[in-house]
Scaffold this active site. Structure first.
Site, PDB file in Angstrom:
ATOM      1  N   CYS A   2       1.540  12.394  60.214  1.00  0.00           N
ATOM      2  CA  CYS A   2       2.283  13.415  60.932  1.00  0.00           C
ATOM      3  C   CYS A   2       1.335  14.403  61.585  1.00  0.00           C
ATOM      4  O   CYS A   2       0.117  14.305  61.479  1.00  0.00           O
ATOM      5  CB  CYS A   2       3.206  14.158  59.970  1.00  0.00           C
ATOM      6  SG  CYS A   2       4.294  13.076  59.013  1.00  0.00           S
ATOM      7  N   ILE A  53       6.884   6.702  57.477  1.00  0.00           N
ATOM      8  CA  ILE A  53       6.190   5.606  56.802  1.00  0.00           C
ATOM      9  C   ILE A  53       6.871   5.265  55.479  1.00  0.00           C
ATOM     10  O   ILE A  53       7.116   4.107  55.168  1.00  0.00           O
ATOM     11  CB  ILE A  53       4.707   5.965  56.532  1.00  0.00           C
ATOM     12  CG1 ILE A  53       3.990   6.311  57.848  1.00  0.00           C
ATOM     13  CG2 ILE A  53       3.995   4.843  55.785  1.00  0.00           C
ATOM     14  CD1 ILE A  53       3.835   5.158  58.802  1.00  0.00           C
TER      15      ILE A  53
END
EC number: 6.3.5.4
Length: 631
Positions: A2, A53
């Site tokens: 991120c 993820i």
């Protein structure tokens, strides 16, 4: 993976404009294209961009703890989050999600600042504690994930995953630090102890920072360091078995994902080792990818193909050529700061290739630093033995002048290139290693600089921080000190920066199993002779992998991910080399002697000298300044 950003006020608690935090996050959209969020409260604002993820449907950020006391934004992966979650549940913690972000929050609630000691992974995160009114920032042990910070004129601290996040803040000054130019020309990148811009810093690897609204900014606290002071005892075969256990554990832990996963495969020892353990742990074919070059001497695709066939992977490869350098501005924009590791181009290309089929890719980065795999480390170990035999007066008074007088024979076979070795032996171990690791030696750098830049730099040399690091290293030998410097200086500043920016540019998560801190701590305890033996680096690692990999992969000369820029600057990129001395951007700075730059370009193009790395540094500096708009 991120991107994060935020603002925290000290002194006067001022409101934070959510739109300002949102702009800081929007320029990081490539790091997290799957979602975004902003949270503000008096004196603080946190923003997040998400690449999903794990726990794809849940774990949205900024995330609040169950009792609403703490708020987190997090970049990275915690590989032991499931075991840690079970431990925290036994202590009374409750969870609403299935991901690792909430586990960090619960760890903070249980252990406070010491929560980082329990986290195995790569991370940069910020936690705001609403009760204590504190902001806690932390970065992982090796600096896999970045975190930039800047004190602003309104009394706030802004932070972001990349410099471009800070550049989106209107109060950030765009003034170049001249010492950063010296650092950059020394190393080819701006090390973690500095930033290209005055007033901007990077939270160091293995450090955390606790901020309070009513207190001035404190110094970061180091929570982890690697020590080479203790040696493992036992037989080589027992240590080999222990090493294999650590390798398997490291790779297995990094194969947890709710999205497609694969690996980079160069055909070298490190990436092949990772693929071998992935294939052993996976029921399905491992997806692998590699990049080659249009210059045969730099191309390793045949070795990658061999490993792909050995483990029956689903393999893809592509070739990088000089005509792809129309992407220079794109590459400069990825890094914000000038970055001259030419392997950034093929690294970006292999990340693009991987992203076509996977969202997570495992790499072999870290093994050379941990197990002494670089030629310079092996040479340094030999030179340290020579230093131990020859008196320092003899080395400085005889070898030093010989080195100064010896011609620089870039064109000659390696045994005839004695200048660097002589100069290295005449100096201390730390000075010799810094010369071996640096891109441009100080005597050449000074010849490039204009008088104004020389005045601003003063007596500072870019090698000084690394020499100090080696002198203070928790080490028992010169080899220890060299590896310590590589792990603490070269690795976060160059290798991990390159992989983070190029992978995140295409929204790909790159994981480094060979940088599992337990594996590296084990490697640091190996006797010198099990790291370097008979001029062979990574000896125990290679020995342990003989049951998995063929000897012509394990013991072939190390090639590295080397981009053939020397050939390209004499061919299709010759015009770019000549154009450096005429660059209006560099000329406006007054940092360099343009006539000297022109001489260097012509000497390289003619083949009299190899100045490819200097030319590449200057070219990337020019492009970076143009992108930043600060020259």
């Amino acid at each position: 993976m991120c991107g994060i950003a935020g603002i925290f006020h000290t002194g006067t608690i001022k409101p934070v404009d959510p739109a300002r935090v949102e702009r800081m996050c929007d320029v990081l959209a490539h790091r997290g294209p799957d979602g975004s969020g902003v949270w503000t409260s008096p004196g603080v604002g946190l923003g997040h961009r998400r690449l999903s993820i794990i726990d794809i449907a849940g774990s949205l950020q900024p995330m609040h703890s169950i009792e609403e006391r703490s708020v987190i934004v997090f970049n990275g992966e915690i590989y032991n989050f499931r075991a840690l979650r079970r431990e925290l549940e036994e202590k009374g913690a409750r969870f609403r999600t299935d991901g690792d972000t909430e586990v960090i929050l619960a760890a903070w609630q249980r252990w406070g600042e010491d929560c980082v000691q329990h986290l195995h992974g790569m991370f940069a995160f910020a936690i705001y504690d609403r009760k204590d009114r504190t902001l806690f920032l932390a970065r992982d042990r090796f600096g896999v994930k970045p975190l930039f910070m800047a004190e602003l004129s309104d009394g706030s601290l802004a932070f972001a995953s990349e410099l471009k996040g800070l550049l989106a803040h209107p109060l950030l000054r765009r003034e170049v630090d001249p010492l950063a130019i010296e650092d950059y020309m020394t190393w080819g990148y701006v090390p973690d102890h500095r930033s290209i811009l005055r007033g901007v810093s990077k939270l160091a690897a293995g450090h955390s920072l606790l901020l309070r609204h009513d207190s001035p900014l404190p110094q970061p606290r180091q929570y982890w360091d690697i020590s080479f002071e203790n040696r493992h005892k036992g037989k080589a075969r027992d240590l080999e078995a222990e090493l294999l256990h650590h390798l398997k554990q490291a790779v297995d832990s990094r194969m947890v994902a709710d999205v497609p996963l694969g690996a980079f495969l160069s055909g070298g020892v490190d990436s092949s080792t990772v693929v071998a353990f992935m294939a052993e742990a996976s029921r399905n074919k491992v997806k692998t990818c590699s990049i080659g070059f249009d210059v045969a001497s730099a191309d390793e695709t045949s070795h990658a193909d061999k490993i792909a066939r050995l483990f029956d992977t689903e393999h893809a490869s592509r070739i990088v050529s000089a005509d792809q350098f129309d992407a220079l501005d794109t590459i400069a924009g990825m890094f914000d700061e000038p970055f001259a590791d030419a392997s950034a181009l093929p690294t970006w290309r292999v990340c693009q290739l991987a992203r076509e089929s996977v969202t997570v890719a495992l790499s072999g980065d870290g093994a050379d630093e941990a197990f002494a795999g670089y030629r310079r480390q092996v040479f340094h170990a030999h030179e340290e033995r020579v230093r131990g035999v020859l008196p320092s007066a003899l080395r400085s008074k005889v070898l030093g002048p010989l080195g100064e007088a010896f011609p620089k024979l870039d064109w000659a076979p390696r045994p005839w290139r004695a200048k660097t070795t002589l100069l290295s032996l005449a100096a201390s171990g730390a000075q010799g290693y810094s010369r071996a690791l640096s891109v441009v030696p100080p005597e050449i750098r000074l010849g490039l600089y204009g008088k104004d830049l020389q005045r601003q730099i003063g007596g500072y040399r870019g090698e000084l921080p690394l020499e100090k690091l080696m002198a203070q290293a928790p080490a028992r030998s010169g080899l220890d000190a060299a590896q310590y410097a590589d792990l603490k200086f070269w690795l976060p500043g160059d290798i991990l920066t390159k992989v983070d920016r190029t992978s995140m540019a295409v929204s790909l998560e790159a994981r480094e199993p060979l940088l599992d801190h337990r594996l590296v701590e084990f490697a640091a305890g190996l006797p010198d002779g099990l790291r370097v033996k008979r001029a062979q680096g990574k000896w125990l690692l290679k020995k342990s992998m003989e049951r998995y990999l063929p000897n012509d992969i394990l013991y072939r000369p190390k090639q590295g991910f080397v981009t053939p820029i020397a050939q390209w600057f004499r061919g299709p990129l010759a015009s770019k080399a000549r154009g450096i001395s005429k660059s209006a951007m560099l000329a406006r700075t007054g940092w360099f002697e343009n006539a000297r730059l022109a001489d260097i370009a012509e000497a390289h193009i003619s083949g009299r000298s190899d100045h490819s790395r200097i030319l590449w540094q200057l070219l990337m500096l020019d492009r970076s300044l143009a992108r930043l708009g600060i020259a």
